[in-house]
Design an enzyme around this catalytic site. Structure first.
Site, PDB file in Angstrom:
ATOM      1  N   ARG A   1       0.854  -1.194   0.000  1.00  0.00           N
ATOM      2  CA  ARG A   1       0.000   0.000   0.000  1.00  0.00           C
ATOM      3  C   ARG A   1       0.883   1.234   0.000  1.00  0.00           C
ATOM      4  NH1 ARG A   1      -2.882   0.616   5.044  1.00  0.00           N
ATOM      5  NH2 ARG A   1      -1.427   2.316   5.379  1.00  0.00           N
TER       6      ARG A   1
ATOM      7  N   GLU B   1       4.562   7.154   2.692  1.00  0.00           N
ATOM      8  CA  GLU B   1       5.382   5.952   2.887  1.00  0.00           C
ATOM      9  C   GLU B   1       4.875   4.842   1.989  1.00  0.00           C
ATOM     10  OE1 GLU B   1       4.999   3.331   6.130  1.00  0.00           O
ATOM     11  OE2 GLU B   1       2.883   3.738   6.429  1.00  0.00           O
TER      12      GLU B   1
ATOM     13  N   ASN C   1       4.157   0.731   2.172  1.00  0.00           N
ATOM     14  CA  ASN C   1       4.058  -0.401   3.099  1.00  0.00           C
ATOM     15  C   ASN C   1       4.235  -1.719   2.364  1.00  0.00           C
ATOM     16  OD1 ASN C   1       3.164   0.872   5.742  1.00  0.00           O
ATOM     17  ND2 ASN C   1       1.732   1.765   4.284  1.00  0.00           N
TER      18      ASN C   1
ATOM     19  N   SER D   1      -2.919  -2.773   5.901  1.00  0.00           N
ATOM     20  CA  SER D   1      -4.248  -3.138   6.394  1.00  0.00           C
ATOM     21  C   SER D   1      -5.349  -2.257   5.813  1.00  0.00           C
ATOM     22  CB  SER D   1      -4.259  -3.094   7.919  1.00  0.00           C
ATOM     23  OG  SER D   1      -3.914  -1.808   8.330  1.00  0.00           O
TER      24      SER D   1
ATOM     25  N   LYS E   1      11.886   2.738   5.969  1.00  0.00           N
ATOM     26  CA  LYS E   1      11.890   4.174   5.614  1.00  0.00           C
ATOM     27  C   LYS E   1      13.246   4.570   5.029  1.00  0.00           C
ATOM     28  CE  LYS E   1       7.839   4.618   7.870  1.00  0.00           C
ATOM     29  NZ  LYS E   1       7.074   3.493   8.407  1.00  0.00           N
TER      30      LYS E   1
ATOM     31  N   LYS F   1      11.578   9.761  11.426  1.00  0.00           N
ATOM     32  CA  LYS F   1      11.014   8.405  11.454  1.00  0.00           C
ATOM     33  C   LYS F   1      12.094   7.353  11.706  1.00  0.00           C
ATOM     34  CE  LYS F   1       7.505   9.557   7.992  1.00  0.00           C
ATOM     35  NZ  LYS F   1       6.745   9.087   6.820  1.00  0.00           N
TER      36      LYS F   1
ATOM     37  N   GLU G   1       6.902   0.211  11.759  1.00  0.00           N
ATOM     38  CA  GLU G   1       5.593   0.203  11.106  1.00  0.00           C
ATOM     39  C   GLU G   1       4.493   0.212  12.149  1.00  0.00           C
ATOM     40  OE1 GLU G   1       5.109   0.578   7.997  1.00  0.00           O
ATOM     41  OE2 GLU G   1       7.257   0.490   7.582  1.00  0.00           O
ATOM     42  N   GLY G   2       3.295   0.580  11.701  1.00  0.00           N
ATOM     43  CA  GLY G   2       2.112   0.391  12.541  1.00  0.00           C
ATOM     44  C   GLY G   2       1.671   1.629  13.288  1.00  0.00           C
TER      45      GLY G   2
ATOM     46  N   ARG H   1      -7.896   7.516   4.582  1.00  0.00           N
ATOM     47  CA  ARG H   1      -7.923   7.678   6.036  1.00  0.00           C
ATOM     48  C   ARG H   1      -7.876   9.159   6.359  1.00  0.00           C
ATOM     49  NH1 ARG H   1      -2.946   4.456   8.050  1.00  0.00           N
ATOM     50  NH2 ARG H   1      -2.270   5.424   6.123  1.00  0.00           N
TER      51      ARG H   1
HETATM   52  P1  ADP Z   1       3.835   4.105   9.820  1.00  0.00           P
HETATM   53  O1  ADP Z   1       4.628   3.156   8.992  1.00  0.00           O
HETATM   54  O2  ADP Z   1       4.031   3.917  11.281  1.00  0.00           O
HETATM   55  O3  ADP Z   1       2.392   4.173   9.406  1.00  0.00           O
HETATM   56  P2  ADP Z   1       4.092   6.711   8.524  1.00  0.00           P
HETATM   57  O4  ADP Z   1       5.302   7.106   7.786  1.00  0.00           O
HETATM   58  O5  ADP Z   1       2.906   6.368   7.715  1.00  0.00           O
HETATM   59  O6  ADP Z   1       4.487   5.552   9.531  1.00  0.00           O
HETATM   60  O7  ADP Z   1       3.701   7.886   9.506  1.00  0.00           O
HETATM   61  C1  ADP Z   1       2.550   7.819  10.332  1.00  0.00           C
HETATM   62  C2  ADP Z   1       1.627   9.013  10.084  1.00  0.00           C
HETATM   63  O8  ADP Z   1       2.336  10.231  10.266  1.00  0.00           O
HETATM   64  C3  ADP Z   1       1.066   9.089   8.666  1.00  0.00           C
HETATM   65  O9  ADP Z   1      -0.103   8.318   8.537  1.00  0.00           O
HETATM   66  C4  ADP Z   1       0.792  10.582   8.535  1.00  0.00           C
HETATM   67  O10 ADP Z   1      -0.441  10.933   9.117  1.00  0.00           O
HETATM   68  C5  ADP Z   1       1.917  11.210   9.345  1.00  0.00           C
HETATM   69  N1  ADP Z   1       3.053  11.547   8.455  1.00  0.00           N
HETATM   70  C6  ADP Z   1       4.132  10.782   8.183  1.00  0.00           C
HETATM   71  N2  ADP Z   1       4.959  11.387   7.321  1.00  0.00           N
HETATM   72  C7  ADP Z   1       4.404  12.570   7.019  1.00  0.00           C
HETATM   73  C8  ADP Z   1       4.781  13.677   6.181  1.00  0.00           C
HETATM   74  N3  ADP Z   1       5.911  13.665   5.489  1.00  0.00           N
HETATM   75  N4  ADP Z   1       3.947  14.745   6.137  1.00  0.00           N
HETATM   76  C9  ADP Z   1       2.802  14.770   6.838  1.00  0.00           C
HETATM   77  N5  ADP Z   1       2.392  13.774   7.652  1.00  0.00           N
HETATM   78  C10 ADP Z   1       3.177  12.681   7.759  1.00  0.00           C
HETATM   79 MG    MG Z   2       3.899   1.926   7.398  1.00  0.00          MG
HETATM   80 MG    MG Z   3       1.632   4.789   7.592  1.00  0.00          MG
END
Ligand code: ADP
Ligand code: MG
Ligand code: MG
Length: 464
Positions: A80, A98, A100, A105, A285, A354, A358-359, A440
Site C-alpha cells: 500500500r 510511505e 508499506n 491493512s 523508511k 522516522k 511500522e504500525g 484515512r
Molecule cells: P507508519 O509506517 O508507522 O504508518 P508513517 O510514515 O505512515 O508511519 O507515519 C505515520 C503518520 O504520520 C502518517 O499516517 C501521517 O499521518 C503522518 N506523516 C508521516 N509522514 C508525514 C509527512 N511527510 N507529512 C505529513 N504527515 C506525515
Molecule cells: Mg507503514
Molecule cells: Mg503509515
C-alpha cells in the site's frame, strides 16, 4: 464497536486520485526489484542496524535461510502506497508519505466504507437540511478487498499442487488480541469466494505466537513444506501455499526467542511468503529515503535509477514526482546538513523524524524532534530519516468515533493497494495489479494518522 468513520466522503482532487492509481503497478515493480537486490538491501541494513536491533534480527534470519538455501523463489507483495496532496500555489500534487510492504491493512474495511458512503449518498444525503444532490457526489468504485484477495489467490494457484498429496491452504498470521479482525475477515471471505464455488480456497487464521505449536516443516527433502495442523481437528493436515503476515512487523510481536524461531520456520519453508524478510526490509523508511535522495547528494549512487528499467524515462519521472524531500541523519555531508535542520528550533517545525518501524505511533514531529534526538546517542541517529511534512489543503468533515460526532478540519491520506507476485530468481512478474484504495482521515490537530493506532478514521473519496 465499529471502526471510526466519516459521515461524508471527503473531497479529493480527481487528478491526484487518478495519478496515484495509475502509478501503482510501477511502484509494485519497483519494490519487487528492490526485494531482489539483496546486496543493495544489505548495505542499507548495515547503515541502520547498529541503532536498530529489530532490523538487525530480521537480517540475521534472512542470512540463516540464505546459508541453507531458500526453497521458494516466488514472493508475494500486498503493498500500500500512502500519499497526501501537496498544494503548491494552484498546483496539486500527490506526495508519498510511505510505502508499506508488510501487513498493509484496511483493504477489507475500505471497500465497505466506500459502499457505506455510496448507500448514504443514495438514501440519506438527499434528506438532509442542506441536501447533497446525488449528481454532485462522484464516488469511485473501490475493489480493495477483491483486489487483495486476487493477489493471494494468484499466489495460491502459482504454488501448485502439493508434492506430498496434501490439500493446500492460505494461512493468515495475526496478532494476539487482534483488533483488525473485521478488516481481515472481509479479505478472507473474498479469497474463499474468488475461486470455483464448489472448491473454495481453504483459509485459516493463526496467531503469529502459535506458529510453532500448530505448524511443522517437512524435511528439506522433499522440500520443507509448511504443514498446518488445525487445532480443532488433529486428524487434518494442510500444506500452506501462502503465508500472509498480518503480524510480525514490529518488535512487540517478538517477545521471546521462540517468536524469532517461528519467523525463521516461516522464512525457510516452501510457503510463498507475503512478505519475505527481504520484501519486509524493502519497506524500510531508509529505502524510501535513498530513493528520494537526488543523485548529487546521495552517498549511494542514484537509487531510483538503479531500479527503474533503463530507458523508462516516463516511469522514472512519474515515480520521482511523487517523492518529497527526505534526508538521512547519518554522518555524510547530506546527513550533517539534515542534523542541523533537525536540531534547529525553527527549522525542525517543518519536519518529521522516522525510525524503521511500522504500525503507527513511532515517529516524532516538529518541535519534539530536537529533544528526542537529544535523548538518542548520536551514533544511532543514522537509523532515523528526516522527512519534510506534507501540508494538504484544508478539508472539513464530521467523524463518528466511539458513538460521538467530531466536526472540524481534517487531513486526508490516500493509500493505493498493489498486488505483485514475482520470481526472486528470474525477476519475472507473474501478477502486477493496482488493487483499490483507502482514504484515512484525521483531525487536523493530530500528527499521526493510523486508524488502528487510534488517530485516524475510515473515509472514502468524493472526487472533485
Ligand atoms: P507508519 O509506517 O508507522 O504508518 P508513517 O510514515 O505512515 O508511519 O507515519 C505515520 C503518520 O504520520 C502518517 O499516517 C501521517 O499521518 C503522518 N506523516 C508521516 N509522514 C508525514 C509527512 N511527510 N507529512 C505529513 N504527515 C506525515
Ligand atoms: Mg507503514
Ligand atoms: Mg503509515
Amino acid at each position: 464497536m465499529s471502526a471510526p468513520v466519516t459521515l461524508f466522503p471527503s473531497p479529493f482532487p480527481k487528478s491526484c486520485f487518478q495519478e496515484a492509481k495509475a502509478i501503482q503497478t510501477k511502484y509494485n515493480e519497483l519494490y519487487a526489484r528492490i526485494s531482489q537486490d539483496e546486496e543493495y538491501l544489505s548495505g542499507l541494513v548495515q547503515e541502520v542496524a547498529s541503532g536498530d536491533e529489530f532490523i538487525a534480527e530480521l537480517w540475521k534470519i534472512h542470512l540463516r535461510v540464505k546459508e541453507e538455501g531458500y526453497v521458494q523463489n516466488l514472493a508475494l507483495g500486498l503493498f500500500r502506497s500512502d500519499y497526501m496532496v501537496h498544494q503548491d500555489g494552484d498546483n496539486l500534487q500527490i506526495k508519498q508519505v510511505e510505502f508499506n510492504t508488510i501487513a498493509s491493512s484496511f483493504g477489507g474495511l475500505s471497500a465497505q466504507t466506500s459502499l457505506l458512503h455510496q448507500h448514504l449518498a443514495r438514501v440519506e444525503y438527499p434528506l438532509l437540511k442542506d441536501p447533497v444532490p446525488r449528481s454532485s457526489v462522484n464516488l469511485p468504485a473501490n475493489n480493495s478487498a477483491e483486489g487483495l484477495a486476487a493477489g493471494l489467490a494468484a499466489a495460491f494457484r502459482a504454488y501448485g499442487k502439493s508434492a506430498l498429496g496434501n490439500q493446500t491452504c492460505v494461512l493468515f498470521l495475526t496478532q494476539d488480541g487482534e483488533r483488525n479482525i473485521f478488516d481481515q475477515r472481509h479479505l478472507e471471505y473474498a479469497v474463499q469466494s474468488s475461486s470455483d464455488p464448489d472448491h473454495p480456497i481453504p483459509v485459516f487464521r493463526l496467531p503469529f505466537s502459535q506458529i510453532l505449536t500448530h505448524t511443522t516443516l517437512a524435511p528439506s527433502s522433499p522440500g520443507r513444506q509448511l504443514l498446518y495442523h488445525p487445532p480443532h481437528n488433529p486428524a487434518l493436515t494442510f500444506e500452506v501455499a501462502v503465508a500472509y503476515l498480518r503480524a510480525g512487523y514490529g518488535p512487540s510481536d517478538y517477545p521471546s526467542p521462540a517468536a524469532w524461531e517461528a519467523r525463521h520456520q516461516l522464512e525457510r519453508s516452501a510457503a510463498i511468503k507475503c512478505p519475505t524478510i527481504l520484501t519486509q526490509l524493502a519497506g524500510m523508511k531508509k529505502v524510501q529515503q535513498v530513493l528520494a535522495t537526488p543523485e548529487a547528494v546521495s552517498s549511494t549512487p542514484s537509487a531510483l535509477r538503479r531500479f527503474v528499467a533503463a530507458g523508462d524515462e516516463a516511469g522514472y519521472a512519474a515515480l520521482w514526482r511523487t517523492f518529497t524531500n527526505i534526508y538521512p541523519l547519518d554522518t555524510t555531508a547530506a546527513g550533517q546538513a539534515a542534523r542541523r535542520l533537525a536540531t534547529d528550533a525553527q527549522a525542525c517545525l517543518r519536519y518529521v523524524v522516522k525510525p524503521q518501524r511500522e504500525g503507527g505511533g513511532n515517529n516524532f514531529y516538529r518541535a519534539a524532534i530536537p529533544k528526542q534526538l537529544g535523548a538518542t546517542p548520536e551514533e544511532h541517529w543514522g537509523s532515523y530519516i528526516l522527512m519534510e511534512l506534507i501540508t494538504p489543503p484544508p478539508v472539513v468533515n464530521t467523524i463518528l468515533r466511539n458513538g460521538k460526532l467530531e466536526h472540524g478540519g481534517v487531513i486526508c491520506e490516500l493509500g493505493v493497494y498493489g498486488t505483485c507476485l514475482w520470481d526472486q530468481g528470474t525477476g519475472a512478474l507473474l501478477h502486477n495489479e493496482e488493487s483499490g484504495y483507502l482514504l484515512r482521515t484525521k483531525g487536523d490537530q493530530s500528527e499521526e494518522g493510523g486508524v488502528a493506532a487510534g488517530f485516524g478514521c475510515m473515509d472514502s473519496c468524493r472526487l472533485v
